[in-house]
Design a protein around this motif. Structure first.
Motif, PDB file in Angstrom:
ATOM      1  N   THR A  17       0.943  -1.294   0.234  1.00 54.56           N
ATOM      2  CA  THR A  17      -0.158  -0.041   0.201  1.00 54.56           C
ATOM      3  C   THR A  17       0.986   1.262   0.063  1.00 54.56           C
ATOM      4  OG1 THR A  17      -1.748  -0.926   1.355  1.00 54.56           O
ATOM      5  CG2 THR A  17      -1.776   1.424   1.268  1.00 54.56           C
ATOM      6  N   ARG A  18       0.582   2.292  -0.838  1.00 56.71           N
ATOM      7  CA  ARG A  18       1.274   3.342  -1.039  1.00 56.71           C
ATOM      8  C   ARG A  18       0.397   4.672  -0.531  1.00 56.71           C
ATOM      9  NH1 ARG A  18       1.400   1.947  -6.311  1.00 56.71           N
ATOM     10  NH2 ARG A  18       0.197   0.064  -5.468  1.00 56.71           N
ATOM     11  N   GLU A  38      -3.021   3.811  -2.517  1.00 55.55           N
ATOM     12  CA  GLU A  38      -3.192   2.912  -3.509  1.00 55.55           C
ATOM     13  C   GLU A  38      -2.928   1.639  -2.981  1.00 55.55           C
ATOM     14  OE1 GLU A  38      -2.031   2.107  -8.203  1.00 55.55           O
ATOM     15  OE2 GLU A  38      -1.460   4.061  -7.258  1.00 55.55           O
ATOM     16  N   ARG A  44      -7.547   2.526  -6.046  1.00 57.87           N
ATOM     17  CA  ARG A  44      -7.008   3.961  -5.610  1.00 57.87           C
ATOM     18  C   ARG A  44      -8.308   4.513  -4.754  1.00 57.87           C
ATOM     19  NH1 ARG A  44      -6.141   5.806 -11.509  1.00 57.87           N
ATOM     20  NH2 ARG A  44      -7.877   4.719 -11.482  1.00 57.87           N
ATOM     21  N   VAL A 175       2.659   5.824  -8.041  1.00 59.78           N
ATOM     22  CA  VAL A 175       1.189   5.915  -7.666  1.00 59.78           C
ATOM     23  C   VAL A 175       0.433   6.567  -8.749  1.00 59.78           C
ATOM     24  CG1 VAL A 175       0.939   6.070  -5.120  1.00 59.78           C
ATOM     25  CG2 VAL A 175       1.357   8.121  -6.536  1.00 59.78           C
ATOM     26  N   SER A 181       3.845  11.389  -9.953  1.00 63.71           N
ATOM     27  CA  SER A 181       3.973  10.600  -8.742  1.00 63.71           C
ATOM     28  C   SER A 181       4.653  11.443  -7.535  1.00 63.71           C
ATOM     29  CB  SER A 181       4.631   9.245  -8.962  1.00 63.71           C
ATOM     30  OG  SER A 181       4.727   8.385  -7.517  1.00 63.71           O
TER      31      SER A 181
END
Length: 198
Positions: A17-18, A38, A44, A175, A181
Motif C-alpha cells: 500500500t502506498r 493505492e 485508488r 502511484v 507521482s
C-alpha cells in the motif's frame, strides 16, 4: 488559480500500500488534510474530510473510490500522524535531505512560480523518475508543484481497519492518481500546489 500551501508526505508500506498525505495550512477552504491511498492491487482511494474537498480533489485526480471521513493530523519536528477513517499512520521524520538542501537555494517566490515550474519540469523527472512539477490535471486543469524543502521519513506504522499494513517501504511502483507521482524515497516536502482552472 487555486493555491494550497502546506506539506505532502509520500511513503510505501510492506503490504504494498502506498500513501500520499496532503496536509494543507492554507487552501480555498482553510486548513485540511486528505489522503490518497493505492493498495497492492492498484485500487485508488481518496480519504477526504468534507464533500467539498472530495469533489474538488476527485475532479483533479483519479480514484476508484472516494470516502468522506473524519480526518485529523498532527505535524511537529519529529512526527507526522494521521487518522483518516479506516487509516491510521504515524511517521518518524528525519533531517533535511540532499534534495531539500538544494531546493532551499532557490528563493521561495521563484520556486513556487508556475512559470519557473513549467521551465524546470523536463529536469524533474531526470532527477526523480515519475516526478513532474507541471502538467495537465483533470477536467482541463493545469497543476504546478513548487517544493521548497524536503525531509526524510525514517520509519512509519500504518493500519487499515486495524490491520497492520507493514513497515516503511519505498513508494514503488509509482502511484497513479494524476500526472505526477511522489518520489520513491519516503519523504515529507514543504510545497505550494497551484491549480489553474479553465
Amino acid at each position: 488559480m487555486d493555491r494550497f500551501v502546506g506539506n505532502i508526505a509520500g511513503l510505501g508500506t510492506g503490504s504494498g500500500t502506498r500513501l500520499v498525505v496532503g496536509r494543507w495550512a492554507e487552501s480555498p477552504w482553510g486548513p485540511f488534510t486528505d489522503v490518497m491511498v493505492e493498495d497492492n492491487d492498484g485500487k485508488r482511494t481518496l480519504l477526504a474530510p468534507t464533500r467539498m474537498v472530495a469533489d474538488y480533489v476527485s475532479a483533479t485526480y483519479q480514484f476508484d473510490q472516494v470516502l468522506v471521513v473524519d480526518v485529523a493530523s498532527t505535524l511537529d519536528e519529529d512526527t507526522l500522524t494521521v487518522a483518516a477513517g479506516p487509516l491510521k499512520v504515524s511517521a518518524e521524520l528525519g533531517g533535511v535531505t540532499g534534495l531539500g538542501r538544494l531546493l532551499r537555494l532557490v528563493p521561495a517566490r521563484l520556486a513556487t512560480s508556475p512559470r519557473w515550474l513549467r521551465l524546470i519540469n523536463p529536469l524533474a523527472g531526470l532527477f526523480m523518475p515519475g516526478v513532474r512539477t507541471a502538467g495537465s490535471a483533470g477536467n482541463g486543469r493545469t497543476e504546478y508543484y513548487g517544493v521548497t524543502t524536503a525531509r526524510s521519513i525514517l520509519a512509519a506504522t500504518a493500519s487499515w481497519d486495524g490491520a497492520d499494513l507493514g513497515g516503511l517501504a519505498r513508494l514503488t511502483p509509482p502511484v497513479r492518481f494524476g500526472f505526477s507521482s511522489a518520489p520513491a524515497a519516503p519523504m515529507l516536502v514543504t510545497v505550494v500546489t497551484s491549480i489553474r482552472r479553465p
